[in-house]
Design an enzyme around this catalytic site. Structure first.
Site, mmCIF file in Angstrom:
data_model
loop_
_atom_site.group_PDB
_atom_site.id
_atom_site.type_symbol
_atom_site.label_atom_id
_atom_site.label_comp_id
_atom_site.label_asym_id
_atom_site.label_seq_id
_atom_site.Cartn_x
_atom_site.Cartn_y
_atom_site.Cartn_z
ATOM 1 C CG ASP A 53 -1.811 1.200 1.323
ATOM 2 O OD1 ASP A 53 -1.819 2.001 0.362
ATOM 3 O OD2 ASP A 53 -2.507 1.350 2.336
ATOM 4 C CD GLU A 132 35.553 10.910 2.583
ATOM 5 O OE1 GLU A 132 35.684 11.671 3.576
ATOM 6 O OE2 GLU A 132 36.252 11.014 1.559
ATOM 7 C CD GLU A 134 32.407 12.864 9.404
ATOM 8 O OE1 GLU A 134 33.585 13.112 9.079
ATOM 9 O OE2 GLU A 134 31.586 13.746 9.752
ATOM 10 C CD GLU A 189 36.140 12.249 11.112
ATOM 11 O OE1 GLU A 189 36.473 13.305 11.686
ATOM 12 O OE2 GLU A 189 36.547 11.940 9.984
ATOM 13 C CD GLU A 196 35.225 9.413 7.485
ATOM 14 O OE1 GLU A 196 35.899 9.182 6.472
ATOM 15 O OE2 GLU A 196 35.115 10.541 8.000
ATOM 16 C CG HIS A 245 33.054 14.801 3.123
ATOM 17 N ND1 HIS A 245 34.296 14.810 3.723
ATOM 18 C CD2 HIS A 245 32.311 15.731 3.779
ATOM 19 C CE1 HIS A 245 34.295 15.695 4.696
ATOM 20 N NE2 HIS A 245 33.105 16.264 4.755
ATOM 21 N NE ARG A 316 40.414 17.226 4.482
ATOM 22 C CZ ARG A 316 41.587 16.864 3.972
ATOM 23 N NH1 ARG A 316 42.548 17.779 3.867
ATOM 24 N NH2 ARG A 316 41.812 15.637 3.557
ATOM 25 C CD GLU A 333 36.281 15.386 0.275
ATOM 26 O OE1 GLU A 333 36.506 14.362 0.933
ATOM 27 O OE2 GLU A 333 36.934 16.451 0.418
ATOM 28 N NE ARG A 335 35.444 19.607 3.007
ATOM 29 C CZ ARG A 335 36.024 18.710 3.807
ATOM 30 N NH1 ARG A 335 36.527 17.604 3.289
ATOM 31 N NH2 ARG A 335 36.101 18.916 5.110
#
Length: 444
Positions: A53, A132, A134, A189, A196, A245, A316, A333, A335
């Site tokens: 359903d 990646e 976490e 981490e 991670e 990421h 970063r 990447e 992020r």
């Protein structure tokens, strides 16, 4: 990705004494759903004749059009390693079909396949994803309910006895490997209680399937250790939040379309266009990649999560980072994505944004290699760096203004997602928080 035939699955089920079969799928919010049937129904299940359903599933259909079919992807066959003895349970991930025998417009997995078909029509053969994700581990109370009491006081790359989550994390890895995952790394981490586990990249569909399976395994194993695993983006104030990421790359046959050995930094023109498309549509796809009110508590300066729309190969702080690996490993990447996102929808909007960049040959701005967190607003504006949306409200507004990202979701998913998240924002903004009471109750 393993290939299983119908005969393989029936043979393995009998040899391993599988008693139950879960037909799994994901709703628009990214929540895993399943219908469990006894193994006696395996022929019906493999034929795609199991119905459910759809009106009871968030964002699917109205009650007057509720019948849906579960069509299994045989390559996703696996036996849950924590099920044993006389009650082994296997799993197949399914696409959703309507009664006319067509893929259902509201199925995020089928919708991603639609965007991948657009990619193939442009001459590309594959879109790979290395995620990646976490997560935090919190203690349970005496009644088995989650608390916000951390399980350890560890930091980045710490180990036992500081990292008391190490045994749980190791058991998670073992279960994942038993299910066919190729684990590349497992570590504590930056934040206390945060972990991670990285697994090998796969094609788009398989990678998203793996993310959903990963979440299920992490939560299941954590419970066995009397812990609660959460992928909530920002469960605690003052420390890093959970990201996921997305490392993405386009292929033409066996060649990575992002790599050019003759380029000064090894990036092809297609990759530059793709990156430009992501930057152009970043505000539009943020609501999909960061879908919770809580997501925007993570996207603030100072905690390694991006707040600004820029790219770099050296730091970063921007939204988009280009890791140093080249050749087949050349990738972008993204992020900003967090693990509360529906992975099928998040990847669909990122792919669509990149393809738009290639289609329209959008120019890539210069990289921003300094720490954007330390730049003033005037300095950011001088180099053309925009802010990401700072609330779910502003993210939804940006989504409503971006027809490309709406098209990536399809009309059905966009309509249901926007409606659901608008209600979520309205509920949140009308609440009175503990912070407000502490700040204002005595003073005013």
């Amino acid at each position: 990705m393993k290939k299983f035939t119908r005969e393989d699955i029936k043979r393995i089920a009998e040899e391993e004494n599988v008693r139950y079969l879960r037909l799994q799928f994901s709703d628009i919010l990214g929540t895993i759903k399943n219908v469990e049937v006894p193994i006696s129904q395996i022929d019906k299940a493999l034929d795609g004749e199991m119905m459910f359903d759809g009106s009871s599933i968030e964002g699917f259909v109205r009650i007057e059009e509720s019948d849906m079919y579960l069509v299994p992807d045989l390559s996703t066959w696996t036996i849950f390693p924590w099920s044993a003895g006389n009650a082994k349970v296997a799993r197949l991930i399914c696409d959703i079909y309507d009664v006319d025998g067509k893929p259902f417009d509201g199925d995020p997995r089928s919708n991603l396949k639609r965007v991948l078909k657009e990619m193939e029509d442009m001459g590309y053969s594959a879109f790979n994803l290395g995620p990646e994700p976490e997560f935090f581990l919190f203690k349970l109370d005496e009644n088995g309910n989650p608390t916000t009491e951390l399980n350890d006081q560890g930091g980045y790359f710490d180990l036992a006895p500081t990292d008391l989550g190490e045994n749980c994390r190791r058991d998670i890895v073992l279960e994942l490997e038993d299910m066919g995952f190729e684990i590349e790394a497992s570590h504590h981490e930056v934040a206390q209680g945060q972990h991670e586990i990285d697994f090998k990249y796969e094609d788009a569909i398989s990678a998203c399937d793996n993310i959903q399976t990963f979440k299920l395994v992490v939560k299941t194993v954590a419970r066995k250790h009397n812990l609660h695993a959460t992928f909530m983006p920002k469960p605690l104030y003052g420390i890093n939040g959970n990201g996921m990421h997305f490392n993405v790359s386009l292929f033409k046959g066996k060649e990575n379309a992002f790599y050019d050995e003759d380029d000064a930094i090894g990036l092809s023109q297609d990759m530059r266009y793709f990156m430009a498309g992501i930057l152009k549509h970043a505000r539009g796809f943020t609501a999909v990649c960061n879908p919770l009110v809580n997501s925007y508590k993570r996207l603030v300066p100072g905690y390694e999560a991006p707040s600004y729309i820029a790219w770099s190969g050296k730091n970063r702080s921007p939204l988009l980072r280009i890791p140093t690996s080249r050749g087949l490993s050349t990738r972008a990447e993204v992020r900003s994505v967090d693990p509360s996102a529906n992975p099928y929808m998040a990847l669909a909007v990122i792919l669509k944004a990149g393809l738009e960049g290639i289609k329209h040959k959008i120019g890539l701005p210069s990289p921003v290699n300094e720490n954007i967190y330390e730049m003033t607003r005037e300095e950011r504006e001088a180099v053309g760096v925009e802010d990401l949306p700072s609330t779910l409200y502003t993210a939804l507004k940006a989504l409503r203004e971006d027809e490309v990202i709406q098209d990536a979701l399809g009309a059905h998913i966009y309509r249901q997602f926007n409606s659901n998240k608008s209600v979520e924002w309205d509920m949140y903004r009308s609440q009175v928080s503990e912070w407000e009471l502490n700040q204002y109750l005595n003073q005013y």
